[in-house]
Scaffold this active site. Structure first.
Site, PDB file in Angstrom:
ATOM      1  N   GLU A  19       0.838  -1.201   0.000  1.00  0.00           N
ATOM      2  CA  GLU A  19       0.000   0.000   0.000  1.00  0.00           C
ATOM      3  C   GLU A  19       0.869   1.245   0.000  1.00  0.00           C
ATOM      4  O   GLU A  19       2.067   1.183   0.267  1.00  0.00           O
ATOM      5  CB  GLU A  19      -0.848   0.030   1.290  1.00  0.00           C
ATOM      6  CG  GLU A  19      -2.142  -0.748   1.208  1.00  0.00           C
ATOM      7  CD  GLU A  19      -3.246   0.038   0.526  1.00  0.00           C
ATOM      8  OE1 GLU A  19      -2.977   1.150   0.016  1.00  0.00           O
ATOM      9  OE2 GLU A  19      -4.366  -0.454   0.490  1.00  0.00           O
ATOM     10  N   ASN A 169      -9.545   5.853   2.850  1.00  0.00           N
ATOM     11  CA  ASN A 169      -8.602   5.336   1.870  1.00  0.00           C
ATOM     12  C   ASN A 169      -7.913   6.449   1.094  1.00  0.00           C
ATOM     13  O   ASN A 169      -7.527   7.456   1.698  1.00  0.00           O
ATOM     14  CB  ASN A 169      -9.299   4.286   0.988  1.00  0.00           C
ATOM     15  CG  ASN A 169      -8.572   2.961   1.072  1.00  0.00           C
ATOM     16  OD1 ASN A 169      -7.345   2.926   1.082  1.00  0.00           O
ATOM     17  ND2 ASN A 169      -9.323   1.877   1.137  1.00  0.00           N
ATOM     18  N   ASP A 217      -9.977   2.450  -3.843  1.00  0.00           N
ATOM     19  CA  ASP A 217      -8.893   2.323  -2.858  1.00  0.00           C
ATOM     20  C   ASP A 217      -7.920   3.497  -3.028  1.00  0.00           C
ATOM     21  O   ASP A 217      -8.352   4.647  -3.017  1.00  0.00           O
ATOM     22  CB  ASP A 217      -8.247   0.932  -3.020  1.00  0.00           C
ATOM     23  CG  ASP A 217      -7.441   0.510  -1.804  1.00  0.00           C
ATOM     24  OD1 ASP A 217      -7.006   1.377  -1.040  1.00  0.00           O
ATOM     25  OD2 ASP A 217      -7.220  -0.700  -1.627  1.00  0.00           O
TER      26      ASP A 217
HETATM   27  C1  BGC Z   1      -7.279  -1.609   3.214  1.00  0.00           C
HETATM   28  C2  BGC Z   1      -7.644  -3.049   3.062  1.00  0.00           C
HETATM   29  C3  BGC Z   1      -8.965  -3.155   2.337  1.00  0.00           C
HETATM   30  C4  BGC Z   1      -8.876  -2.401   1.026  1.00  0.00           C
HETATM   31  C5  BGC Z   1     -10.168  -2.366   0.263  1.00  0.00           C
HETATM   32  C6  BGC Z   1      -7.218  -0.997   1.862  1.00  0.00           C
HETATM   33  O1  BGC Z   1      -6.850   0.330   1.949  1.00  0.00           O
HETATM   34  O2  BGC Z   1      -6.042  -1.470   3.861  1.00  0.00           O
HETATM   35  O3  BGC Z   1      -7.699  -3.674   4.316  1.00  0.00           O
HETATM   36  O4  BGC Z   1      -9.305  -4.493   2.096  1.00  0.00           O
HETATM   37  O5  BGC Z   1      -8.477  -1.084   1.247  1.00  0.00           O
HETATM   38  O6  BGC Z   1     -11.182  -1.794   1.022  1.00  0.00           O
HETATM   39 CA    CA Z   2      -5.607   1.749   0.572  1.00  0.00          CA
END
Ligand code: BGC
Ligand code: CA
Length: 310
Positions: A19, A169, A217
């Site tokens: 990430e 996010n 995301d």
């Molecule tokens: C989170 C994950 C999640 C994904 C989709 C990410 O930013 O860290 O845990 O599954 O987003 O929602």
């Molecule tokens: Ca993310």
């Protein structure tokens, strides 16, 4: 016509939940986190050299361990260090490249602020154009409590920017500092807030784009002001024009892209992080590159990252 592109594996990192990629222009490194095991990774694209360390815990395998301290996000600071959203709060530390002997890292926690990491954890975050660091929280469980977006000021003060967040996010700001793009994954899309270009104060909020399927995301803007969005669960990265039109789709051979950052020479390479999170062994067998870092040169270029002023 929507352009269709593909991307190639550049790091076979096999992360659990890669990430928050960020290009470090001074070190010429791509950095990213693997959230659950609490690792900060780097890649030197010129040599292929890779490093990894666990800022808040002991280095261990990418499969989450009960003693790992998750790291939600990492950002760069003006003094050449790192600002981190740990599982439950903020910290600062030096930009270390390399696995540290004995796992020791001189982490300096920001005092006086903690969220309850038994029910929520920090997720995506970035330094803002005003020199502070914005990061939000998400619940561990689907039916967990409502979450928030926070701002860490350079002097260490933490402010809640807003609450009522389902799963905080991706985030980024327009070059003229008048717009803040934000994905609450539970909302199914990306919103845009008006921002005061002098102070960053948030104004009117409206829907920018709703994704037809999958989960919005990580996101990043490019030098043309277009927005790249990782659509978790669909294997796609989308590019939207400032009017919200979908003009490019990058198709990956894995279902769970998580975020993107432009980096490399002239900021012309789009690096894409991906996850193995929640995949069954059968699913991993059909997408063995889940958790790897991909790259693509889509024609657009990025912008240098904002730096935390603390
Ligand atoms: C989170 C994950 C999640 C994904 C989709 C990410 O930013 O860290 O845990 O599954 O987003 O929602
Ligand atoms: Ca993310």
């Amino acid at each position: 016509m929507t352009r269709q592109l593909t991307a190639d594996v550049v790091v076979p990192s096999q992360c659990y939940l890669a990430e928050g990629p960020v290009w470090d222009p001074a070190a010429r490194l791509l950095r990213w986190v693997d959230i659950n095991p609490g690792h900060v990774h780097s890649l030197d694209p010129a040599t292929g050299a890779r490093t990894r360390f666990a800022p808040a815990g002991h280095d261990g395998p990418a499969v989450p361990r009960s003693d790992a301290v998750p790291v939600g996000a990492v950002g760069l600071t003006r003094s050449g260090g790192l600002v981190l959203a740990l599982v439950d709060g903020f910290a600062l530390g030096p930009a270390r490249d390399g696995t540290l002997p004995g796992g020791h890292y001189p982490l300096s926690r920001v005092a006086g602020f903690r969220v309850d990491s038994s029910v929520i954890r920090f997720n995506d975050g970035k330094p803002s154009p005003w020199g502070d660091f914005w990061a939000g929280t998400m619940p561990w469980q689907e039916d967990g409590p409502s979450c928030s977006l926070y701002r860490l000021a350079p002097d260490g003060r933490v402010t809640e920017l807003f609450d009522g967040v389902g799963l905080s996010n991706g985030l980024d700001w327009s070059d003229d500092r008048t717009a803040f793009y934000y994905a609450d994954s539970r909302s199914g899309g990306v919103d845009v807030f008006a921002t005061d270009p002098e102070t960053g104060a948030l104004g009117r909020r409206r829907r920018f784009v709703t994704v037809p399927s999958g989960i919005p995301d990580g996101l990043t803007l490019d030098a043309d002001g277009c927005l790249w969005l990782a659509v978790f669960g669909t294997g796609e990265v989308h590019r939207y024009t400032p009017d919200g039109d979908l003009d490019t789709v990058i198709r990956l051979p894995v279902d769970q892209p998580t975020s993107m950052a432009f980096g490399g020479q002239d900021l012309a390479t789009l690096y894409i992080t991906t996850a193995r999170e929640a995949l069954t062994p059968a699913e991993v067998a059909t997408q063995p590159h889940a958790g790897d870092i991909f790259a693509c040169t889509p024609g657009a270029t990025g912008r240098p990252p904002n730096l935390f002023a603390g």
